[in-house]
Design a protein around this motif. Structure first.
Motif: not given
Length: 495
Positions: A150, A154, A394, A396-398, A400, A402, A404-406, A423
């Motif tokens: 994960w 990152a 989100h 967890w992703y702001y 990160a 692109n 890694l976006y789930t 995300y």
């Protein structure tokens, strides 16, 4: 690509022998909150060992060490020549945090008392994994660490090191984020690692501190101070929830799919608890809050959610909560049908909100905000958040990349996305009534179409919400400060 034969020949000539340790202790107590539930042994051990026989250190002498509180239930596995299985009984612990602590001590003790008689390398694995490809002698080294799937792509500021200065695992910075699901090396090096982790966990325990990710936090601190000699790619422990894997060409080990072991319909996985709902409490104006009768979500979260909302949410405007309500604020309770699967609850949530806007909310309000119930307001959440169409970045992703976006990457799903700009978090969304109705109708209809095709989007309503906002850009974008996850310790840009 490495030459596997060269590695194998060298280790066969050196008569290398490898111990594999795995723990099958306790129930799903840290994943599933209710008893009676299957044990890790029942759910995962047979698959783990069977797949290891097909892929792990083939051609070398291997000894499996299974540590369990129920040795009589260890499945019988057909082993190849030069491979043996030893079962070691360990004490039962109810908290997975205690199991992770005892794991380190148990491995250290086993190296000293037993393993050193038979092997010169040891690899330590979590049991909820399955070998899918060669995991061979190329992975051996003096000290072996695994890059976490994960986080390997990152930015450093997203690494979830322990940031509590009171913990022995405290780290301000680091080079990589390592996964404690797989580690290994020469016996003396693994013993140094496990001793370090156990002693520091115990010191934390004496000070009433628990590191954020327990043994994994201490393992990261150890490898920051004592660099591993071999660094394994995430292909050596991949998580299938990560759909973007263009630089991962071979998957050798995966986190096993959740195995409910026949738990039945009233089982809920806490990893996805933010989506749970059931006896949905809909409402007027700004709150659409899903609740579930187990643990109960109503008992666990609703009072805190509503009380904190009374202190911070849209003060001075007409809205919903309960408890003691300020003037011009009302609470309406709408009974809905009970559903046992949280995936169905997330689907029905969208329809319920849409129906409520049409039948009830439009008589009283011109904006609506929809929230998950397992949240607590900590500061102003006011009219600055209102807009025609409001989406939340989100936490967890702001920050990160692109890739890694789930997003849902399954072309068969209506939520399928190859790319996107942000995300979004489905725990909070809102806007003018007609905009929110368009969003919820879109999500419900596409979830239903998926259902007809026997497809479920990766993150269910959140996946469809992301697709909607990719096609229909929100007019207001809320910062993650409007729904922060306290597990994320790095928040220098969140004031």
């Amino acid at each position: 690509m490495f030459e596997s034969d060269l590695y194998d020949q060298r280790h066969i000539q050196n008569q290398t022998s490898v111990a594999l340790t795995v723990f099958a202790v306790g129930r799903f107590s840290f994943c599933v909150p209710f008893h009676p539930y299957p044990r890790f042994l029942d759910a995962y051990l047979k698959t783990f060992l069977t797949s290891a026989e097909q892929h792990f250190m083939l051609g070398l002498k291997v000894t499996y060490y299974v540590f369990t509180d129920l040795p009589e239930k260890v499945p019988s596995i057909e082993l190849a020549p030069n491979r043996t299985l030893k079962i070691e009984q360990v004490e039962k612990h109810s908290r997975w945090q205690d199991i992770s602590m005892i794991r380190m001590k148990t491995i250290s003790d086993a190296i000293e008392s037993e393993i050193h008689h038979h092997c010169n390398y040891v690899f330590c694995f979590d049991v909820d994994q399955e070998f899918k490809g060669r995991f061979g002698s190329e992975a051996l080294g003096d000290s072996v660490a695994l890059l976490h799937a994960w986080y390997y792509n990152a930015p450093n500021n997203l690494y979830t090191y322990d940031r509590n200065p009171r913990s022995k695992a405290f780290m301000e910075t680091g080079d990589y984020y390592y996964n404690a699901a797989v580690f290994g090396g020469l016996l003396e090096n693994v013993k140094s690692l496990t001793d370090y982790c156990f002693l520091n966990i115990m010191e934390d325990k004496l000070n009433n501190v628990e590191a954020l990710w327990h043994d994994e936090s201490h393992l990261n601190k150890y490898f920051w101070l004592n660099k591993p000699s071999r660094l394994l790619s995430p292909e050596y422990c991949w998580d299938q929830f990560i759909m973007e894997k263009r630089d991962i060409h071979i998957i050798r080990l995966i986190r096993a799919p959740r195995n409910d072991g026949g738990l039945g319909p009233d089982t809920y996985i806490l990893e996805s608890s933010y989506h749970l709902g059931g006896d949905t409490l809909s409402n007027t104006y700004c709150f659409c809050v899903p609740l579930h009768p187990y643990p109960r979500y109503l008992d666990a979260y609703l009072k805190t959610f509503l009380t904190s909302a009374e202190q911070h949410f849209m003060l001075g405007l007409k809205k919903v909560p309960s408890i003691e309500l300020a003037p011009n604020r009302n609470l309406k309770i709408i009974a809905v049908e009970k559903h046992s699967r949280w995936q169905d609850i997330s689907m029905i949530r969208m329809k319920t909100i849409s129906d409520a806007i049409e039948s009830e909310i439009h008589h009283h309000c011109n904006y609506v905000f929809c929230f998950d119930v397992d949240q607590e307001f900590k500061g102003r959440f006011g009219s600055e958040a209102l807009g025609d169409s409001v989406a939340l970045l989100h936490a967890w992703y702001y920050n990160a990349p692109n890739n890694l976006y789930t997003y849902d990457r399954n072309p068969r799903s209506k939520a399928f996305m190859e790319t996107g700009d942000y995300y979004y978090n489905a725990a909070v969304f809102g806007g003018l009534l007609e905009k929110v109705k368009n969003l919820t109708d879109y999500c419900f209809l596409n979830i239903m179409e998926d259902k007809l095709n026997n497809v479920e989007a990766l993150w269910h309503d959140e996946s469809h919400l992301n697709k909607y906002f990719w096609i229909n850009k929100p007019s207001r974008l809320l910062s993650p400060e409007y729904c922060w996850d306290q597990v994320i310790m790095e928040k220098r840009d969140i004031n």
